[in-house]
Scaffold this motif. Structure first.
Motif, short mmCIF file in Angstrom:
data_model
loop_
_atom_site.label_atom_id
_atom_site.label_comp_id
_atom_site.label_asym_id
_atom_site.label_seq_id
_atom_site.Cartn_x
_atom_site.Cartn_y
_atom_site.Cartn_z
N VAL A 64 0.83 -1.21 0.00
CA VAL A 64 0.00 0.00 0.00
C VAL A 64 0.87 1.26 0.00
N ASP A 65 1.90 1.28 0.84
CA ASP A 65 2.73 2.47 0.97
C ASP A 65 3.67 2.68 -0.21
N ALA A 66 4.15 1.57 -0.81
CA ALA A 66 5.11 1.68 -1.91
C ALA A 66 4.44 1.86 -3.27
N ALA A 67 3.14 1.63 -3.36
CA ALA A 67 2.43 1.76 -4.64
C ALA A 67 2.65 3.16 -5.23
N GLY A 75 6.27 5.15 5.85
CA GLY A 75 5.60 3.88 6.04
C GLY A 75 6.35 2.74 5.38
N ILE A 76 6.91 2.98 4.20
CA ILE A 76 7.70 1.95 3.52
C ILE A 76 8.85 1.51 4.42
N ARG A 77 9.57 2.48 4.96
CA ARG A 77 10.72 2.17 5.81
C ARG A 77 10.28 1.43 7.08
N GLN A 78 9.24 1.94 7.72
CA GLN A 78 8.75 1.32 8.96
C GLN A 78 8.36 -0.13 8.74
N HIS A 79 7.63 -0.39 7.66
CA HIS A 79 7.09 -1.74 7.47
C HIS A 79 8.12 -2.70 6.86
N ILE A 80 9.10 -2.19 6.11
CA ILE A 80 10.20 -3.05 5.69
C ILE A 80 10.99 -3.48 6.93
N LYS A 81 11.25 -2.55 7.81
CA LYS A 81 11.96 -2.88 9.06
C LYS A 81 11.19 -3.92 9.86
N ALA A 82 9.87 -3.72 9.96
CA ALA A 82 9.03 -4.67 10.72
C ALA A 82 8.97 -6.02 10.04
N ALA A 83 8.92 -6.05 8.71
CA ALA A 83 8.88 -7.32 7.98
C ALA A 83 10.16 -8.10 8.20
N LEU A 84 11.30 -7.42 8.14
CA LEU A 84 12.57 -8.08 8.39
C LEU A 84 12.60 -8.65 9.81
N ALA A 85 12.10 -7.88 10.78
CA ALA A 85 12.06 -8.35 12.16
C ALA A 85 11.15 -9.56 12.32
N ALA A 86 10.13 -9.65 11.44
CA ALA A 86 9.19 -10.78 11.49
C ALA A 86 9.71 -12.00 10.73
N GLY A 87 10.93 -11.90 10.18
CA GLY A 87 11.53 -13.05 9.51
C GLY A 87 11.53 -13.01 8.00
N ALA A 88 11.06 -11.92 7.41
CA ALA A 88 11.07 -11.81 5.95
C ALA A 88 12.49 -11.69 5.44
N THR A 89 12.72 -12.21 4.24
CA THR A 89 14.01 -12.06 3.59
C THR A 89 13.99 -10.87 2.65
#
Length: 252
Positions: A64-67, A75-89
């Motif tokens: 949604v934020d990067a569209a 928001g892009i930065r916040q949620h990329i950081k959170a995704a990485l913390a949640a185990g995303a590659t």
């Protein structure tokens, strides 16, 4: 300005529920803690129901934020950081961005039927032409790679098969080499199609159908929409710090 005990408690609750804090939230808390509390309750719904796992929810926020219709960098930065913390590659997050980059083709999805309509009204077109072998090959490639075909591709394929072939290759990268399951990719398309900055109804319906076909539940799809629904808060997260700065300057 020092926070009251009530504001400190709300800040603590916000961090516990949403896992983040920053200057924008601090500004909103300072200006109107009641509004921040209401937003917390609104935005927390998908986090309390958890039909989607944490990593997938973060993917939806990123989409949604990067569209291209929104491009909300904080928001892009916040949620990329959170995704990485949640185990995303890195590869998974890049795949989210690659899926989100397909939004631009909607210029053709919307524009080509209008062009066809005008051509027919002016007597410059009498109907669809039979597809050539090349066009049939391009259609088969798209269907095989993307897993579906929709009638709104027909006229684009007919009028400019070279463009459609190039788009097929572009949009198929995450489907050919990616690691996200098909259901998650379809949820990504739903996220940016349903967002208030885009609202692409044809694509939204199509990708809901596709997601259900890949096993998505109504509750999971609703959770994607609930996440997209919080986009409006960016009016406040962007402007509240400016309000504080300008108010301080005016008072000085």
């Amino acid at each position: 300005m020092a926070l009251s005990a009530e504001q400190e408690q709300l800040k603590k609750e916000f961090i516990e529920v949403r896992g983040t804090w920053g200057d924008s939230w601090e500004a909103i808390l300072t200006l109107d803690p009641g509004f921040l509390k209401s937003y917390l309750e609104f935005s927390a719904v998908p986090w309390r129901k958890n039909h989607l796992d944490t990593k997938t929810k973060e993917f939806m926020y990123i989409a949604v934020d990067a569209a291209a219709t929104h491009l909300y960098e904080p928001g892009i930065r916040q949620h990329i950081k959170a995704a990485l913390a949640a185990g995303a590659t890195k590869q998974e997050i890049m795949e989210v961005l690659e899926c989100t980059a397909t939004l631009g083709i909607h210029a053709m999805n919307i524009g080509v039927p209008i062009l066809v309509q005008v051509l027919e009204e002016k007597g410059l077109r009498t109907g669809p032409a039979e597809l050539t072998d090349y066009q049939e090959e391009v259609k088969a490639d798209f269907t095989r790679t993307r897993g579906y075909w929709h009638a709104f591709w027909d006229e684009m394929l007919e009028l400019d098969p070279e463009l459609f072939a190039a788009y097929t290759d572009f949009s198929s990268v995450p489907w050919r080499t990616g690691t996200l399951e098909p259901k998650v990719k379809e949820l990504i398309y739903i996220a940016f199609d349903t967002a208030a900055t885009h609202l692409y109804v044809k694509g939204l319906k199509l990708h809901i159908e596709n997601a259900i076909g890949y096993g998505a539940t109504a509750q999971e799809i609703l959770e994607v929409m609930e996440i997209a629904s919080t986009l409006g808060i960016h009016a406040v997260t962007t402007a509240a710090p400016i309000l504080l700065e300008e108010a301080a300057a005016a008072e000085a």
